[in-house]
Scaffold this motif. Structure first.
Motif, PDB file in Angstrom:
ATOM      1  N   SER A 283       0.824  -1.208   0.000  1.00 25.14           N
ATOM      2  CA  SER A 283       0.000   0.000   0.000  1.00 25.14           C
ATOM      3  C   SER A 283       0.859   1.260   0.000  1.00 25.14           C
ATOM      4  CB  SER A 283      -0.922   0.001   1.228  1.00 25.14           C
ATOM      5  OG  SER A 283      -1.814  -1.085   1.193  1.00 25.14           O
TER       6      SER A 283
ATOM      7  N   ALA B 233       0.998   3.980  -2.967  1.00 22.56           N
ATOM      8  CA  ALA B 233       0.705   5.387  -2.666  1.00 22.56           C
ATOM      9  C   ALA B 233       1.845   6.289  -3.127  1.00 22.56           C
ATOM     10  CB  ALA B 233       0.473   5.554  -1.157  1.00 22.56           C
TER      11      ALA B 233
ATOM     12  N   CYS C 109      -6.380   9.467  -3.456  1.00 22.93           N
ATOM     13  CA  CYS C 109      -6.230   8.013  -3.534  1.00 22.93           C
ATOM     14  C   CYS C 109      -5.014   7.561  -2.724  1.00 22.93           C
ATOM     15  CB  CYS C 109      -6.064   7.573  -4.986  1.00 22.93           C
ATOM     16  SG  CYS C 109      -7.559   7.618  -5.971  1.00 22.93           S
TER      17      CYS C 109
ATOM     18  N   ALA D 125      -5.650   7.806   1.027  1.00 27.08           N
ATOM     19  CA  ALA D 125      -6.535   6.731   1.470  1.00 27.08           C
ATOM     20  C   ALA D 125      -5.792   5.397   1.502  1.00 27.08           C
ATOM     21  CB  ALA D 125      -7.755   6.642   0.557  1.00 27.08           C
ATOM     22  N   LEU D 126      -4.897   5.180   0.527  1.00 23.58           N
ATOM     23  CA  LEU D 126      -4.096   3.952   0.517  1.00 23.58           C
ATOM     24  C   LEU D 126      -3.143   3.896   1.711  1.00 23.58           C
ATOM     25  CD1 LEU D 126      -3.006   3.116  -3.154  1.00 23.58           C
ATOM     26  CD2 LEU D 126      -4.019   1.542  -1.480  1.00 23.58           C
TER      27      LEU D 126
ATOM     28  N   TYR E 146      -5.234   3.000   4.544  1.00 28.57           N
ATOM     29  CA  TYR E 146      -5.690   1.615   4.401  1.00 28.57           C
ATOM     30  C   TYR E 146      -4.570   0.628   4.729  1.00 28.57           C
ATOM     31  CZ  TYR E 146      -7.582  -2.633   2.392  1.00 28.57           C
ATOM     32  OH  TYR E 146      -8.022  -3.923   2.224  1.00 28.57           O
TER      33      TYR E 146
ATOM     34  N   ILE F 224     -11.029   5.423  -2.125  1.00 33.54           N
ATOM     35  CA  ILE F 224     -10.064   5.081  -3.182  1.00 33.54           C
ATOM     36  C   ILE F 224     -10.775   4.926  -4.518  1.00 33.54           C
ATOM     37  CG2 ILE F 224      -8.478   3.287  -4.009  1.00 33.54           C
ATOM     38  CD1 ILE F 224      -7.833   2.738  -1.007  1.00 33.54           C
TER      39      ILE F 224
END
Length: 259
Positions: free
Chosen positions: A159, A163, A188, A191-192, A195, A238
């Motif tokens: 991740s 990113a 995005c 959020a990654l 995450y 995402i």
């Protein structure tokens, strides 16, 4: 547990469903964008990100089936859990491959480009083997430990790498006077990071550090919501911002036609 926590716990099946749907929709969106003829390197790698979306979405639906079975008093077979784990590993491997493809030089060969995928998978396998030798795990316990190590050694670096590459791509968009699409990639990427770098630290409880301290139960106790809900919200973010970012290909095509 307060009323809100009880509500989310009682409706965890629906959370799994929408969690899986968000990532599967991401896969569909990216897959449909693969046909665009683009000069951006990002376009050549989105097939791998689409594969991650498909596999991870299906994994969450498999988790949902397992949860339904557990709530009805049953227990899934070891083979079912092993298949679920395989889906999880393959999904994170696809995410790592996406980042690796963008990180490597354009002229790099296959093995040089994807060496990091093999390295992280080997590290995961070694960690699982070490745990199996150090502890007398049953089949279910070994799969649970392997799940934890997959999140630590595959999900988190995958991740963060993805990113990082999205942030690099947004700079390319900005240089092409496409800043608004670059901002979508920034969202995005953020959020990654949440995450992978945050939510994947809260794994299923295990008898080794840090899983015995940071796990899904401690997340529920601290924040009052299941970690799956947090991941589902991030998956939706995402997907939404990736859909917006992919409109850059339409703008690129219009520019090409104008020229």
């Amino acid at each position: 547990m307060n009323d809100l926590t009880v509500f989310f716990f009682d409706h965890i099946i629906y959370i799994y469903f929408f969690y899986g749907l968000a990532f599967f929709s991401l896969g569909l969106t990216l897959h449909s964008a693969r046909s665009h003829d683009s000069t951006f390197r990002f376009a050549g790698a989105i097939g791998l990100l689409a594969l991650f979306g498909y596999l991870h979405g299906i994994h969450e639906w498999v988790e949902m089936v397992g949860e339904i079975n557990r709530r009805s008093g049953g227990q899934m077979a070891v083979s079912f859990e092993a298949g679920r784990l395989l889906l999880l590993i393959l999904s994170f491997a696809a995410l790592i491959a996406f980042g690796a493809r963008l990180l490597a030089p354009a002229e790099a060969g296959f093995w040089r480009r994807y060496a990091i995928v093999g390295l992280l998978l080997a590290l995961w396998g070694a960690a699982v083997a070490a745990l199996a030798l150090a502890r007398s795990y049953t089949g279910y316990e070994l799969i649970a430990a392997a799940d934890v190590m997959a999140r630590y050694l595959l999900a988190i670096p995958g991740s963060l790498l993805a990113a990082w590459m999205l942030m690099a791509q947004q700079r390319t968009f900005r240089e092409q006077q496409l800043s608004r699409f670059g901002r979508n990639l920034v969202w995005c990427a953020l959020a990654l990071i949440l995450y992978g770098g945050v939510s994947q630290m809260f794994v299923r409880p295990a008898d080794f550090l840090p899983a015995n301290l940071l796990n899904s139960q401690s997340f529920l106790a601290w924040f009052g919501i299941p970690v799956q809900l947090f991941r589902a919200v991030l998956a939706i973010i995402i997907t939404v911002y990736m859909v917006r970012a992919l409109r850059v290909f339409d703008v690129e095509n219009r520019r090409r036609l104008d020229e």
